[in-house]
Design an enzyme around this catalytic site. Structure first.
Site, PDB file in Angstrom:
ATOM      1  N   ASN A   6       0.869  -1.171   0.000  1.00  0.00           N
ATOM      2  CA  ASN A   6       0.000   0.000   0.000  1.00  0.00           C
ATOM      3  C   ASN A   6       0.909   1.224   0.000  1.00  0.00           C
ATOM      4  OD1 ASN A   6      -1.782   2.062   0.522  1.00  0.00           O
ATOM      5  ND2 ASN A   6      -2.282   1.403   2.606  1.00  0.00           N
ATOM      6  N   LYS A   8       0.146   4.268  -0.364  1.00  0.00           N
ATOM      7  CA  LYS A   8      -0.477   5.495   0.165  1.00  0.00           C
ATOM      8  C   LYS A   8      -0.185   6.654  -0.809  1.00  0.00           C
ATOM      9  CE  LYS A   8      -0.050   3.362   4.634  1.00  0.00           C
ATOM     10  NZ  LYS A   8       0.134   3.467   6.068  1.00  0.00           N
ATOM     11  N   HIS A  90      -9.352   1.191   5.379  1.00  0.00           N
ATOM     12  CA  HIS A  90      -8.057   1.487   6.019  1.00  0.00           C
ATOM     13  C   HIS A  90      -8.270   2.548   7.100  1.00  0.00           C
ATOM     14  CE1 HIS A  90      -3.963   2.750   6.649  1.00  0.00           C
ATOM     15  NE2 HIS A  90      -3.572   1.643   6.043  1.00  0.00           N
ATOM     16  N   GLU A  92      -6.587   5.007   7.949  1.00  0.00           N
ATOM     17  CA  GLU A  92      -6.309   6.385   7.523  1.00  0.00           C
ATOM     18  C   GLU A  92      -7.499   6.983   6.788  1.00  0.00           C
ATOM     19  OE1 GLU A  92      -2.557   5.713   5.547  1.00  0.00           O
ATOM     20  OE2 GLU A  92      -1.656   5.217   7.479  1.00  0.00           O
ATOM     21  N   GLU A 162      -4.999  -4.604  10.959  1.00  0.00           N
ATOM     22  CA  GLU A 162      -3.963  -3.575  11.094  1.00  0.00           C
ATOM     23  C   GLU A 162      -4.182  -2.787  12.381  1.00  0.00           C
ATOM     24  OE1 GLU A 162      -2.194  -2.471   7.072  1.00  0.00           O
ATOM     25  OE2 GLU A 162      -4.019  -1.301   7.257  1.00  0.00           O
ATOM     26  N   GLY A 168       2.798   2.555  10.498  1.00  0.00           N
ATOM     27  CA  GLY A 168       3.741   3.644  10.244  1.00  0.00           C
ATOM     28  C   GLY A 168       4.488   4.117  11.475  1.00  0.00           C
ATOM     29  N   SER A 208       3.758  -1.844  10.274  1.00  0.00           N
ATOM     30  CA  SER A 208       5.220  -1.918  10.404  1.00  0.00           C
ATOM     31  C   SER A 208       5.764  -3.318  10.151  1.00  0.00           C
ATOM     32  CB  SER A 208       5.678  -1.387  11.767  1.00  0.00           C
ATOM     33  OG  SER A 208       5.279  -0.038  11.922  1.00  0.00           O
TER      34      SER A 208
HETATM   35  P1  PGA Z   1       3.077   0.419   7.483  1.00  0.00           P
HETATM   36  O1  PGA Z   1       1.596   0.613   6.894  1.00  0.00           O
HETATM   37  O2  PGA Z   1       3.580  -0.913   6.958  1.00  0.00           O
HETATM   38  O3  PGA Z   1       3.869   1.583   6.971  1.00  0.00           O
HETATM   39  O4  PGA Z   1       2.947   0.397   8.967  1.00  0.00           O
HETATM   40  C1  PGA Z   1       0.708  -0.452   6.786  1.00  0.00           C
HETATM   41  C2  PGA Z   1      -0.615   0.028   6.228  1.00  0.00           C
HETATM   42  O5  PGA Z   1      -1.041   1.123   6.590  1.00  0.00           O
HETATM   43  O6  PGA Z   1      -1.247  -0.666   5.422  1.00  0.00           O
END
Ligand code: PGA
Length: 257
Positions: A6, A8, A90, A92, A162, A168, A208
């Site tokens: 992903n 983003k 997601h 976000e 998640e 992140g 992460s």
């Molecule tokens: P990340 O993001 O691996 O940077 O923690 C995962 C995600 O948001 O799908």
């Protein structure tokens, strides 16, 4: 196993193309491993037309059909661009862009109606976990997002767990934390549908996940791959995750001593 990137809101169009070229030079994904990348939406049509060495995912979709919806893009439009998978729910988007449970459920429907596969994201906040309501939170998200679906379309559903506190942040759920949540999700799916369906739905871990912790996470019985943010941006590290998934497949196939 499914390894899904992903991106983003990252990478210029040139960088996206460079990634595809670099990734194409790696050996094909190991048997039993699918690879998907979800680049920013403006790049999808071009990447889909050119052909890329991975399944093409979208990070978002409209909850409506075609028509007077300025700025929106429908699941059918994505399908027409060569997209096979759509990430929905997601955190976000839930937290920053108004994707509440109802809208998420509507997006899930739109994706499935267009014949695409949905990567349904769920996960708890740090506060939820510290208050010991993390299982309830995740299972409630599943209830509102997928419980209404028929058994037939469940073959096109992937669930990505998640934990928001791990996205992140560099903090990763331990293998135990991931496994116990995945087991709870699998159990919920087997009660909502049946054990066969529950077994076949890929359950991804996200938050992460990176080459240094992927082997441990992917070795968990109910972890069927990862939804990868930061570590999917670099072709080498993404490839390392694909290889880790390949090792997990091999280890699962080994007869138990
Ligand atoms: P990340 O993001 O691996 O940077 O923690 C995962 C995600 O948001 O799908």
């Amino acid at each position: 196993m499914l390894v899904a990137g992903n991106w983003k809101s990252n990478k210029s169009f040139n960088e996206a193309q460079e990634f595809a070229h670099a990734f194409a030079r790696f050996p094909k994904a190991p048997l039993g491993v699918e690879v998907m990348v979800a680049p920013p939406a403006p790049y999808l049509a071009a990447l889909g037309t050119k052909g890329v060495p991975f399944l093409l995912g979208a990070q978002n979709v409209s909850s409506t059909g075609p028509g007077a919806q300025t700025g929106e893009f429908t699941a059918d439009m994505l399908s027409g661009c060569g997209v096979t998978d759509v990430i929905v729910g997601h955190s976000e988007r839930r937290d920053g862009h108004g994707d509440d449970d109802d809208r998420v459920a509507e997006k899930v429907n739109r994706v499935l109606d267009a014949g695409l596969r949905v990567v349904f994201c769920c996960g708890e906040s740090l506060h939820d976990r510290q208050s010991d309501v993390h299982f309830d939170k995740v299972l409630r998200q599943l209830e509102s997002g997928v419980l209404h679906l028929s058994a037939e379309v469940m073959s096109r559903v992937v669930v990505a767990y998640e934990p928001i506190w791990a996205i992140g942040t560099g903090l990763t759920a331990t293998a135990l934390q991931a496994q116990e949540m995945h087991a709870a999700i699998r159990q919920w799916l087997s009660e909502a549908y049946d054990t066969d369906i529950a077994k076949r739905i890929p359950l991804l871990y996200g938050g992460s996940c990176k080459p240094s912790n992927a082997d441990e996470l992917f070795a968990c019985q109910d972890v069927d791959g990862g939804l990868i943010g930061g570590a999917s941006l670099d072709p080498e590290s993404f490839q390392a995750l694909v290889e880790a998934a390949g090792r997990a497949v091999m280890n699962r196939e080994k007869p138990k001593a």
